[in-house]
Design a protein around this motif. Structure first.
Motif, mmCIF file in Angstrom:
data_model
loop_
_atom_site.group_PDB
_atom_site.id
_atom_site.type_symbol
_atom_site.label_atom_id
_atom_site.label_comp_id
_atom_site.label_asym_id
_atom_site.label_seq_id
_atom_site.Cartn_x
_atom_site.Cartn_y
_atom_site.Cartn_z
ATOM 1 N N UNK A 1 -7.020 -2.003 -4.361
ATOM 2 C CA UNK A 1 -7.671 -1.697 -3.089
ATOM 3 C C UNK A 1 -7.116 -0.422 -2.478
ATOM 4 N N UNK A 2 -7.935 0.157 -1.607
ATOM 5 C CA UNK A 2 -7.686 1.463 -1.001
ATOM 6 C C UNK A 2 -7.989 1.362 0.495
ATOM 7 N N UNK B 1 0.847 -1.196 0.000
ATOM 8 C CA UNK B 1 0.000 0.000 0.000
ATOM 9 C C UNK B 1 0.880 1.242 0.000
ATOM 10 N N UNK B 2 0.530 2.220 -0.825
ATOM 11 C CA UNK B 2 1.254 3.480 -0.931
ATOM 12 C C UNK B 2 0.426 4.569 -0.249
ATOM 13 N N UNK B 3 1.012 5.237 0.752
ATOM 14 C CA UNK B 3 0.318 6.342 1.411
ATOM 15 C C UNK B 3 0.327 7.573 0.517
ATOM 16 N N UNK B 4 -0.823 8.190 0.358
ATOM 17 C CA UNK B 4 -0.986 9.354 -0.523
ATOM 18 C C UNK B 4 -1.550 10.498 0.305
ATOM 19 N N UNK B 5 -0.768 11.567 0.448
ATOM 20 C CA UNK B 5 -1.206 12.727 1.221
ATOM 21 C C UNK B 5 -2.390 13.394 0.550
ATOM 22 N N UNK B 6 -3.286 13.922 1.344
ATOM 23 C CA UNK B 6 -4.438 14.624 0.798
ATOM 24 C C UNK B 6 -4.050 15.938 0.145
ATOM 25 N N UNK C 1 -11.178 -1.091 0.766
ATOM 26 C CA UNK C 1 -12.312 -0.707 -0.068
ATOM 27 C C UNK C 1 -11.804 -0.378 -1.466
ATOM 28 N N UNK C 2 -12.732 -0.158 -2.380
ATOM 29 C CA UNK C 2 -12.364 0.369 -3.687
ATOM 30 C C UNK C 2 -12.111 1.863 -3.570
ATOM 31 N N UNK C 3 -11.192 2.419 -4.355
ATOM 32 C CA UNK C 3 -11.029 3.863 -4.334
ATOM 33 C C UNK C 3 -12.259 4.550 -4.913
ATOM 34 N N UNK C 4 -12.527 5.751 -4.449
ATOM 35 C CA UNK C 4 -13.507 6.565 -5.142
ATOM 36 C C UNK C 4 -12.910 7.007 -6.475
ATOM 37 N N UNK C 5 -13.772 7.478 -7.365
ATOM 38 C CA UNK C 5 -13.270 7.939 -8.654
ATOM 39 C C UNK C 5 -12.289 9.106 -8.480
ATOM 40 N N UNK C 6 -12.596 10.013 -7.564
ATOM 41 C CA UNK C 6 -11.711 11.160 -7.330
ATOM 42 C C UNK C 6 -10.368 10.700 -6.770
ATOM 43 N N UNK D 1 -4.555 5.421 1.345
ATOM 44 C CA UNK D 1 -3.540 4.499 0.844
ATOM 45 C C UNK D 1 -4.123 3.733 -0.326
ATOM 46 N N UNK D 2 -3.276 3.449 -1.314
ATOM 47 C CA UNK D 2 -3.719 2.726 -2.503
ATOM 48 C C UNK D 2 -2.703 1.646 -2.813
ATOM 49 N N UNK D 3 -3.181 0.476 -3.230
ATOM 50 C CA UNK D 3 -2.252 -0.613 -3.503
ATOM 51 C C UNK D 3 -1.350 -0.272 -4.686
ATOM 52 N N UNK D 4 -0.103 -0.673 -4.561
ATOM 53 C CA UNK D 4 0.933 -0.340 -5.532
ATOM 54 C C UNK D 4 0.581 -0.818 -6.932
#
Length: 247
Positions: free
Chosen positions: A237-238, A1-6, A111-116, A26-29
């Protein structure tokens, strides 16, 4: 999982730019692989077989079920429920009961990521990459698509990543998102948008191994029925970063 800052970004392509503000996540690599899917679900539905290729022939409902089961396996709180039910395996994909599904975005499960979230990540998050594709304006550097794929998916992570270290956001397999699909995105500033409350199609993003370049761009949008399956359609995954979500 990759952490993504807002952060804030302009979502969309030539047809419009829509301001969006997101909390961290976080989103899977890579997309979920066939080996990973089989470990969780005890089956591999894919047509284009290979342990390290992305899983495909998975409909939206099955992707949601995968997220809840993986959460439970890791002693995390499942994000998805229908009423008080979080074990959704007995529900047929065509069941109208799926219209009642909700996502707890404050749960610590998968969960699944949102589209945004998906588009923000594809664009490099706060890095604000200016590329047409996820990580480059040269599609051959970052994507398996119709002109280089030899009519097949490929092992994940074999093209270059984008600036966040995410692979295959463009090409290989198109990816399910949480949101119902709508033709026009809201034009006013949206904070952590989750899409329409109801719909008939769910968003898919990123393009795939059989698509033309425009369909693999970071802003191309399309949708499919939740029961839809394809050898070119998978998911990643997110997870919500809870401290950022609560601040």
């Amino acid at each position: 999982m990759i952490n993504i800052a807002g952060g804030e970004f302009l979502m969309g392509g030539a047809g419009g730019n829509y301001p969006v503000k997101l909390s961290g996540f976080s989103l899977s690599e890579t997309p979920v692989t066939q080996k990973q899917y089989k470990y969780v679900m005890n089956e591999n539905p894919s047509k284009l077989l290979g342990d390290d290729k992305p899983v495909e022939m998975v409909n939206w409902c099955e992707a949601v079920i995968f997220c809840n089961i993986l959460s439970t396996m890791q002693n995390l709180t499942p994000c998805y429920n229908i009423g008080s039910i979080t074990d959704l395996r007995t529900l047929a994909p065509a069941s109208p009961v799926w219209k009642r599904i909700t996502c707890n975005f404050l749960a610590n499960g998968y969960r699944l990521p949102t589209e945004a979230e998906w588009e923000y990540a594809a664009r490099g998050g706060k890095n604000c990459d200016v590329y047409q594709f996820a990580g480059s304006s040269n599609i051959n550097d970052v994507a398996w698509y119709g002109e280089n794929s030899d009519i097949s998916s490929h092992v994940v992570g074999t093209k270059n990543p984008n600036s966040l270290g995410l692979y295959d956001m463009s090409g290989n397999v198109t990816e399910w998102c949480w949101d119902y699909f709508e033709n026009e995105l809201p034009s006013k500033l949206q904070t952590n948008p989750h899409g329409p409350q109801i719909g008939n199609l769910h968003v898919k993003r990123g393009g795939c191994w059989l698509d033309d370049p425009p369909m693999c761009s970071v802003y191309f949008r399309s949708g499919s029925v939740p029961a839809g399956k394809s050898s070119s359609l998978g998911f990643r995954v997110c997870q919500t970063i809870l401290m950022e979500q609560q601040n």
